[in-house]
Design a protein around this motif. Sequence first.
Motif, PDB file in Angstrom:
ATOM      1  N   TRP A  81      32.992  38.528  43.554  1.00  0.00           N
ATOM      2  CA  TRP A  81      33.448  39.862  43.162  1.00  0.00           C
ATOM      3  C   TRP A  81      34.887  40.097  43.611  1.00  0.00           C
ATOM      4  O   TRP A  81      35.707  40.636  42.867  1.00  0.00           O
ATOM      5  N   GLN A  82      35.192  39.673  44.839  1.00  0.00           N
ATOM      6  CA  GLN A  82      36.551  39.843  45.354  1.00  0.00           C
ATOM      7  C   GLN A  82      37.543  38.962  44.589  1.00  0.00           C
ATOM      8  O   GLN A  82      38.663  39.380  44.313  1.00  0.00           O
ATOM      9  N   VAL A  83      37.125  37.743  44.276  1.00  0.00           N
ATOM     10  CA  VAL A  83      37.984  36.846  43.495  1.00  0.00           C
ATOM     11  C   VAL A  83      38.259  37.452  42.125  1.00  0.00           C
ATOM     12  O   VAL A  83      39.403  37.476  41.648  1.00  0.00           O
ATOM     13  N   LEU A  84      37.213  37.972  41.476  1.00  0.00           N
ATOM     14  CA  LEU A  84      37.376  38.594  40.165  1.00  0.00           C
ATOM     15  C   LEU A  84      38.333  39.775  40.233  1.00  0.00           C
ATOM     16  O   LEU A  84      39.210  39.941  39.373  1.00  0.00           O
ATOM     17  N   SER A  85      38.184  40.608  41.254  1.00  0.00           N
ATOM     18  CA  SER A  85      39.057  41.765  41.401  1.00  0.00           C
ATOM     19  C   SER A  85      40.516  41.337  41.533  1.00  0.00           C
ATOM     20  O   SER A  85      41.412  41.937  40.924  1.00  0.00           O
ATOM     21  N   GLU A  86      40.771  40.293  42.311  1.00  0.00           N
ATOM     22  CA  GLU A  86      42.143  39.824  42.488  1.00  0.00           C
ATOM     23  C   GLU A  86      42.692  39.200  41.208  1.00  0.00           C
ATOM     24  O   GLU A  86      43.858  39.415  40.849  1.00  0.00           O
ATOM     25  N   ILE A  87      41.860  38.443  40.489  1.00  0.00           N
ATOM     26  CA  ILE A  87      42.299  37.862  39.215  1.00  0.00           C
ATOM     27  C   ILE A  87      42.665  38.968  38.240  1.00  0.00           C
ATOM     28  O   ILE A  87      43.667  38.884  37.525  1.00  0.00           O
ATOM     29  N   ARG A  88      41.876  40.039  38.226  1.00  0.00           N
ATOM     30  CA  ARG A  88      42.175  41.147  37.323  1.00  0.00           C
ATOM     31  C   ARG A  88      43.445  41.878  37.753  1.00  0.00           C
ATOM     32  O   ARG A  88      44.194  42.389  36.922  1.00  0.00           O
ATOM     33  N   HIS A  89      43.697  41.915  39.040  1.00  0.00           N
ATOM     34  CA  HIS A  89      44.934  42.521  39.522  1.00  0.00           C
ATOM     35  C   HIS A  89      46.144  41.706  39.064  1.00  0.00           C
ATOM     36  O   HIS A  89      47.207  42.259  38.766  1.00  0.00           O
TER      37      HIS A  89
END
Length: 250
Positions: A81-89
């Motif tokens: 979830w954290q990786v996804l959030s950063e990729i989206r950022h």
Amino acid sequence: MTLRPTPEYPISKTAPSGLNSALILIAEDECEIAEILMAYLQRGGLRTVHARDGREALALHSALKPDLVLLDVLMPYIDGWQVLSEIRHRGETPVIMLTAFDQDIDKLMGLRIGADDYVVKPFNPAEVVARVAAVLRRTKADGAADSRLLRVGLFQIDLDQHEATVTCRDQPHTLDLTLTEFKILATLMRSPKRVFSRGELLVGCLPEGDTQERTVDSHISKLRRKLEGLGIHGTPVSVRGVGYRFGDGV
């Protein structure tokens, strides 16, 4: 072992049409699963790279700029979830989540943060290849469209003309928006299913010097009032504890 071979997804020995040389980042801490996925993807004509934990996934994403990420939820150091959030950022790299939890809340979490698709373990690796091909085709088609013209539901934004319109009762209406309201609406429309945090909107849409996240709420409220005056309700949508997303736009 969390793979289930089934006959309905044959393995192609050639890359899907128009997708030759696409690079797929597989973020999966179970090496056996990763190796099988890599074999299937490579046999399908796609390139692969493997990250064994969340930190390595973000480092490889930054360095290699993959065309798509297969992202496991449970990983060491930084979870999916954290990786996804950063990729989206960072941008709009397509992401397919690999989750062992067959629960709606987990699927909704991924889609809310900005995943393009999800696959529940145990899965057939050939099905994953088919999902990868479908997402790549869709994002390639989206990228080929005129990125200077945004259309979502009843809304249209011409970024070159700096004009936002909404269709009400079959008639287009030009929205009288401030620069900040225009930027917020355009940002939300670029990824209408994604939830943007107040911090993201603050950095990307508000003038330098505005440092209070509550300022974002004020601009959102003013934008909503203008849309409600035209009979458009529920846009943008508040996601409690997270931020805002575009909404249905109707």
